[in-house]
Each structure stands twice: as structure tokens, then as C-alpha cells.
Design a protein around this motif. Structure first.
Motif: not given
Length: 374
Positions: A232, A235-241, A243, A338-340
Motif C-alpha cells: 500500500q 504504491s502510494m509512493k510510486a503514485n507520488e501521493e 509527496d 517508483g517501479s513495480a
């Protein structure tokens, strides 16, 4: 028509002419050895303008004759050579001038193994330092928001309790019930040799109250919930949430980590209690059906021979395990990039680290309680 390559001397100057290609390699190699033996290859700059054809085989012979570094120097000078021929000589000269720098040196297998162990120890120590720092940050944030109830995230807390606790109840109860039955079968097999199958009830009760109840529940949550926290937050970090939260002046620790940690600290003792009861019931079913031990006998043994200290020892370890599992899961989520692929790697790392830390802390606690006589 091309002429075979050869070496000539004009006024003590070396002149290279003809075709310096693979078909002439054997004959040219003899001439190069002869020139090296007679020490006529040094002195003034050689004349390479008479070369009619050149490939890598001929260029390597020229590197043997003149020296790889000298061949590179000649390509930098005004030699009158065509551009493609100059590039070929430079490429071969540079490749032969530093072979030891490009080819890694093979060392001892023992040294390589010790170096690998050293790197793993250093990485583990760095991970533990990061974990301690993250734990301190969580405790500092928790201490800051406890006196201010309007900052408590009750909705998030309840949602995570439902996710980590209530949804995990069936699998914890089923697993501990089955393990309790297995422990009772094994205990009965061994104790039957001494005519003491009645003590199977004591074995199941002690093992689940002190160890198996909390350990199985913690390992299940490490694989089920720690991985979910990492995925969770990753994924939030990958979507820049995350930040975005910092941009609005909000603390990700307060909003995302604290509710998850508190939910785990509340849920795991409940799951541990359920695991203890389910494990004892599973063992009692085996005692009742296979060993012909009646229910009043089982209840009497649990009342008289199993003290409350065993229950308190097992239950007391649950909040510590829960805190460690939640912290590791959240930390690995923040470490993901940011990568899967990175999210998947850190999810796996969270599960492995959580299970390792749970077993390590349980071992330390077992030694401590044994020395204290509890």
C-alpha cells in the motif's frame, strides 16, 4: 594489385608497407619477431603511410612491434593515415594497452565468500540502524499526538483493525486448531511409550499459551499484513501521493503509519488469544477422540496444572511482535521506489524481515523467561 605486407628500413627509419591482414599473419609475425629480436623497431617514428590494407590481425601485430601505447600515440599525430585506419589502430592499441583494467582479477573463493558475508553483515547493520531511527520517529510522533485527541485518526484506525484483525480471525483460528491437533498427536505418540498420555493436555496447553499461540498469529500477520502495508505505501509512493501529503504540510507518519501500527498492536493480542483457545481446543479434540480423555479431566488439568503465568507470558509478547511487524512493513513501503519491481522486492523483504525478527525476539524472550523462572 596489393602486395604482401613487409617491414623495410630507410635511413634507419622503419617503413611498414603492403597488406597487414589475416592471410599474411603467419609470415608477418615472423618478421615482427625478427625485428624485435634485432631491436630495430625503436628509434624514430615509423612510417605507416605505405600500408595498403589493414585489419585487426595486422593491427595487433603492429601493437606487438611498436607497443600498444606507442601505437595509440601515433594515431594522435599527423601520420597521414586515413581516418578509418587511424580509428582501427587506436581501438586495438587502447584495448591492448590496459587488459588488466578491463578483466577482473579472480581471487580466492574463500576471500570472495568472506567479502560477501561482510557485505551482508554491513547491509544488515545499516538496515537495523534505519529501523531504529524509524521506530524513534514513530514514537516521537505518537507522543506528540496522544495529548491532542482531535488529531487521532479513528476512522483509519478502525478500518485497519478490521483489515488486520477481524479479517484474519478465520485463518488464525483454523491454523492454530490444526496445529494443536498435530501437537497432540505427536505428544501422545511419545508419551504413550511411558504410559503418560494424560500429560498430552499439559503439553498442548503449555505450548500454545506460551509459544505457539502468539508465534503462529504473528507469523501469519507478518505474511498477510506486513506485506499489505508495504504494498500500500509503496504504491502510494510510486503514485507520488506521499509527496503530495508533504506538499500540503501533512505528516505521512501521522496519517499513514500511526493508524497501522496501533491497529496491529490492538489486533495481534486478540488474535493471539483466539489462537491459544483454538489450539487448546484442537488438542482437546484429539485427546477426547483418540486418547479417551474426558472433557472433565481436560478442564481439571487446565484449572489445576496450568497457571495464569503461562497465559500472561504468551499474551505479553503479542504487542511487541505487532509493533515490530508494523514498523518493518511501513518502513519497507517508504523505501520502495517508483517501479513495480521495487514494490515487489520490498514487499518480499518486509515478510522475510518480519518473520526473522519475530522468531529472534521470541527466542530472546524464551531465554529471558527461563532464566527468570516464569
Amino acid at each position: 594489385m596489393s602486395s604482401p605486407g613487409q617491414l623495410a628500413y630507410e635511413a634507419d627509419r622503419l617503413v611498414v608497407n603492403g597488406d597487414w591482414t589475416l592471410p599474411n599473419y603467419a609470415r608477418l609475425k615472423k618478421e615482427v619477431f625478427a625485428a624485435l629480436a634485432s631491436q630495430k623497431s625503436g628509434g624514430q617514428s615509423p612510417d605507416l603511410t605505405a600500408i595498403e590494407a589493414l585489419d585487426t590481425a595486422g593491427a595487433s601485430l603492429l601493437a606487438d612491434l611498436l607497443g600498444a601505447k606507442r601505437l595509440v600515440e601515433l594515431t594522435d599525430e599527423e601520420s597521414g593515415l586515413p581516418t578509418e585506419r587511424r580509428d582501427l589502430l587506436r581501438l586495438v592499441g587502447e584495448a591492448l594497452s590496459s587488459p588488466n583494467e578491463e578483466l577482473p582479477r579472480r581471487g580466492s573463493a574463500v576471500v570472495a565468500f568472506l567479502a560477501q558475508v561482510g557485505r551482508q553483515v554491513a547491509d544488515y547493520w545499516a538496515q537495523q540502524r534505519l529501523l531504529m531511527g524509524f521506530t524513534g520517529q514513530i514514537l516521537a510522533t505518537l507522543g506528540a499526538i496522544l495529548p491532542t485527541p482531535w488529531r487521532w485518526r479513528m476512522t483509519s484506525l478502525v478500518a485497519h483493525i478490521h483489515q488486520t484483525g477481524l479479517n484474519a480471525l478465520p485463518i488464525v483460528a483454523l491454523l492454530t486448531f490444526l496445529v494443536g491437533a498435530v501437537v497432540a498427536f505427536l505428544g501422545a505418540t511419545v508419551l504413550d511409550q511411558f504410559g503418560a498420555t494424560i500429560y498430552t493436555v499439559n503439553l498442548v496447553a503449555f505450548s500454545f499459551l506460551r509459544e505457539f499461540g502468539v508465534l503462529l498469529a504473528a507469523i501469519l500477520l507478518a505474511g498477510r499484513t506486513a506485506s499489505a502495508f508495504t504494498a500500500q505505501l509503496g504504491s502510494m509512493k510510486a503514485n507520488e501521493e506521499i509527496d503530495a501529503l508533504r506538499t500540503f504540510g501533512l505528516s505521512p507518519i501521522e496519517l499513514l503509519v500511526i493508524p497501522r501500527v496501533l491497529a496491529m498492536v490492538i489486533s495481534l493480542p486478540i488474535l493471539t488469544f483466539v489462537g491459544m483457545i483454538s489450539g487448546i481446543i484442537g488438542g482437546s479434540v484429539v485427546c477426547l477422540t483418540v486418547l479417551d480423555i474426558s472433557i472433565p479431566q481436560i478442564i481439571n488439568i487446565l484449572e489445576n496444572d496450568v497457571g495464569p503465568i503461562h497465559f500472561l507470558v504468551g499474551l505479553g509478547k503479542a504487542p511487541v511482535f505487532a509493533f515490530v511487524i508494523a514498523v518493518i512493513g511501513c518502513l519497507e513501503g517508504f523505501k520502495a521506489s517508483g517501479s513495480a519491481e521495487s514494490v515487489g522486492e520490498h514487499t518480499t523483504s518486509a515478510v522475510v524481515q518480519s518473520i526473522f525478527m519475530v522468531i529472534l525476539l521470541d527466542s530472546i524472550a524464551a531465554i529471558f523467561f527461563m532464566e527468570m523462572g516464569w
